[in-house]
Write a protein that holds these residues in place. Structure first.
Motif, PDB file in Angstrom:
ATOM      1  N   GLY A 137       0.821  -1.208   0.000  1.00  0.00           N
ATOM      2  CA  GLY A 137       0.000   0.000   0.000  1.00  0.00           C
ATOM      3  C   GLY A 137       0.855   1.258   0.000  1.00  0.00           C
ATOM      4  N   PHE A 138       0.259   2.359  -0.393  1.00  0.00           N
ATOM      5  CA  PHE A 138       0.968   3.650  -0.431  1.00  0.00           C
ATOM      6  C   PHE A 138       0.090   4.728   0.177  1.00  0.00           C
ATOM      7  CE2 PHE A 138       2.798   0.990  -3.618  1.00  0.00           C
ATOM      8  CZ  PHE A 138       4.147   1.311  -3.628  1.00  0.00           C
ATOM      9  N   ASP A 139       0.679   5.562   1.031  1.00  0.00           N
ATOM     10  CA  ASP A 139      -0.091   6.699   1.530  1.00  0.00           C
ATOM     11  C   ASP A 139       0.071   7.865   0.564  1.00  0.00           C
ATOM     12  OD1 ASP A 139       1.909   8.769   2.266  1.00  0.00           O
ATOM     13  OD2 ASP A 139       2.539   7.355   3.800  1.00  0.00           O
ATOM     14  N   GLY A 140      -0.838   8.820   0.638  1.00  0.00           N
ATOM     15  CA  GLY A 140      -0.739   9.982  -0.236  1.00  0.00           C
ATOM     16  C   GLY A 140      -1.025  11.249   0.535  1.00  0.00           C
ATOM     17  N   ARG A 141      -0.428  12.348   0.085  1.00  0.00           N
ATOM     18  CA  ARG A 141      -0.767  13.657   0.650  1.00  0.00           C
ATOM     19  C   ARG A 141      -0.773  14.673  -0.480  1.00  0.00           C
ATOM     20  NH1 ARG A 141       4.000  14.127   4.774  1.00  0.00           N
ATOM     21  NH2 ARG A 141       4.006  11.888   4.382  1.00  0.00           N
ATOM     22  N   VAL A 142      -1.482  15.769  -0.245  1.00  0.00           N
ATOM     23  CA  VAL A 142      -1.570  16.830  -1.245  1.00  0.00           C
ATOM     24  C   VAL A 142      -0.974  18.098  -0.661  1.00  0.00           C
ATOM     25  CG1 VAL A 142      -3.150  18.350  -2.515  1.00  0.00           C
ATOM     26  CG2 VAL A 142      -3.628  15.909  -2.347  1.00  0.00           C
ATOM     27  N   VAL A 143      -0.123  18.749  -1.421  1.00  0.00           N
ATOM     28  CA  VAL A 143       0.441  20.036  -0.998  1.00  0.00           C
ATOM     29  C   VAL A 143       0.351  21.002  -2.175  1.00  0.00           C
ATOM     30  CG1 VAL A 143       2.388  21.168   0.146  1.00  0.00           C
ATOM     31  CG2 VAL A 143       2.139  18.686   0.320  1.00  0.00           C
TER      32      VAL A 143
END
Ligand code: ATP
Ligand code: ATP
Ligand code: MG
Ligand code: MG
Ligand code: MG
Ligand code: MG
Length: 269
Positions: free
Chosen positions: A129-135
């Motif tokens: 699995g991979f986590d994601g974030r938005v900036v």
């Protein structure tokens, strides 16, 4: 439509919160592998850099860029990849959760889909699995600093890991001894250990390990010869040139100006 009856349950939609990304900003989505320290161990990744794993990361990133809209540049190292959407994208009305989850799921499914191309018969033991974030970054300067930050991180980690594993694999130290040896050392000390004790110039180590992977779209003219048959004429072979877009990989410095001067289309005004 207004003709369609709404159920009494419909009101729950209003609980959804607005996560529209501010206009004019670059939208960066960064993914990072979940617990890849363990994933790398269980899948016997070579230390400090497994090229199969890096190849699979890049292949998955390429699938994200090719399948989703408006990504202009991506940068990856280790178990992470950052994707930059152009300032003006209106894809999914700039909704952060939509953009981020599409990137994360396209990447994850590609990682599994293309596993065999890089690891052959070695089985994938469990679904990663991979986590994601938005900036959001409002200026070109901020965006370049973001990418510089990730590449500097790549450099710091890779220099450390290269010396660490050289001390173990070639110097015969235990992991604890290698850790102690490197405690408090500066970059120059690490370069010096590699050079004087192991006859290794860090700058000659593989570029993909030192610099990470930068993916951008590139236009190139492709000329193919086409058969054309006009009425009342013989069939002819005619060269046809068309401009095609292709995702190209670079393993170079992106902190300095040169890369950006050579690829002026990546950043917008
Ligand atoms: P988290 O879930 O918090 O991200 P993590 O275990 O994934 O935890 P990271 O800081 O993301 O921690 O580090 C990723 C780890 O994955 C690296 O430290 C390294 O052990 C391993 N790794 C990732 N890619 C490679 C590779 N190409 N070759 C060897 N090891 C790798
Ligand atoms: P979007 O990307 O906007 O979600 P979409 O094509 O996925 O577009 P949805 O409203 O999510 O649109 O609808 C999913 C569609 O997938 C259904 O309308 C149906 O055509 C198809 N579908 C999904 N699951 C099944 C299933 N189990 N059996 C048959 N068709 C299915
Ligand atoms: Mg982490
Ligand atoms: Mg991780
Ligand atoms: Mg990581
Ligand atoms: Mg759907």
């Amino acid at each position: 439509s207004s003709a369609m009856a709404k159920s009494k349950f419909e009101y729950v939609r209003s609980f959804e919160t607005d996560d529209t990304c501010l206009r004019n900003c670059y939208i960066v989505v960064r993914l990072d592998g979940r617990n890849f320290h363990k994933f790398a161990e269980q899948h016997q990744f070579a230390k400090p850099n497994d090229d199969r794993a890096l190849g699979l990361m890049s292949r998955s990133a390429r699938s994200v860029i090719e399948e989703l809209e408006d990504i202009t540049i991506a940068y990856g190292q280790s178990d992470e990849f950052s994707f930059v959407f152009k300032r003006t994208t209106t894809w999914f009305k700039r909704r952060a959760s939509k953009l981020m989850t599409h990137v994360a799921s396209q990447f994850s499914s590609s990682y599994v889909f293309y596993w065999k191309e890089f690891f052959g018969e070695q089985p994938l033991l469990y679904p990663p699995g991979f986590d994601g974030r938005v900036v959001l970054y409002p200026t070109n300067h901020n965006l370049r600093d973001y990418l510089s930050w990730r590449q500097a991180d790549c450099h710091i980690n890779n220099l450390y890991n290269t010396v660490f594993w050289t001390l173990i694999q070639k110097g015969g130290l235990t992991t604890t001894q290698a850790e102690d040896r490197l405690k408090g050392t500066l970059a120059s000390d690490k370069n010096e250990i590699l050079f004087s004790e192991f006859d290794t110039n860090y700058n000659n180590e593989s570029a993909v390990h030192r610099k990470g992977t930068t993916l951008i779209w590139e236009k190139r003219n492709e000329t193919v010869s086409k058969r054309i048959k006009r009425p009342n004429e013989e069939e002819q072979q005619v060269p046809v040139t068309r401009s095609r877009r292709k995702v190209e990989a670079y393993y170079c410095d992106i902190i300095g100006d040169q890369f950006w001067e050579e690829h002026p289309d990546v950043l917008e005004d």
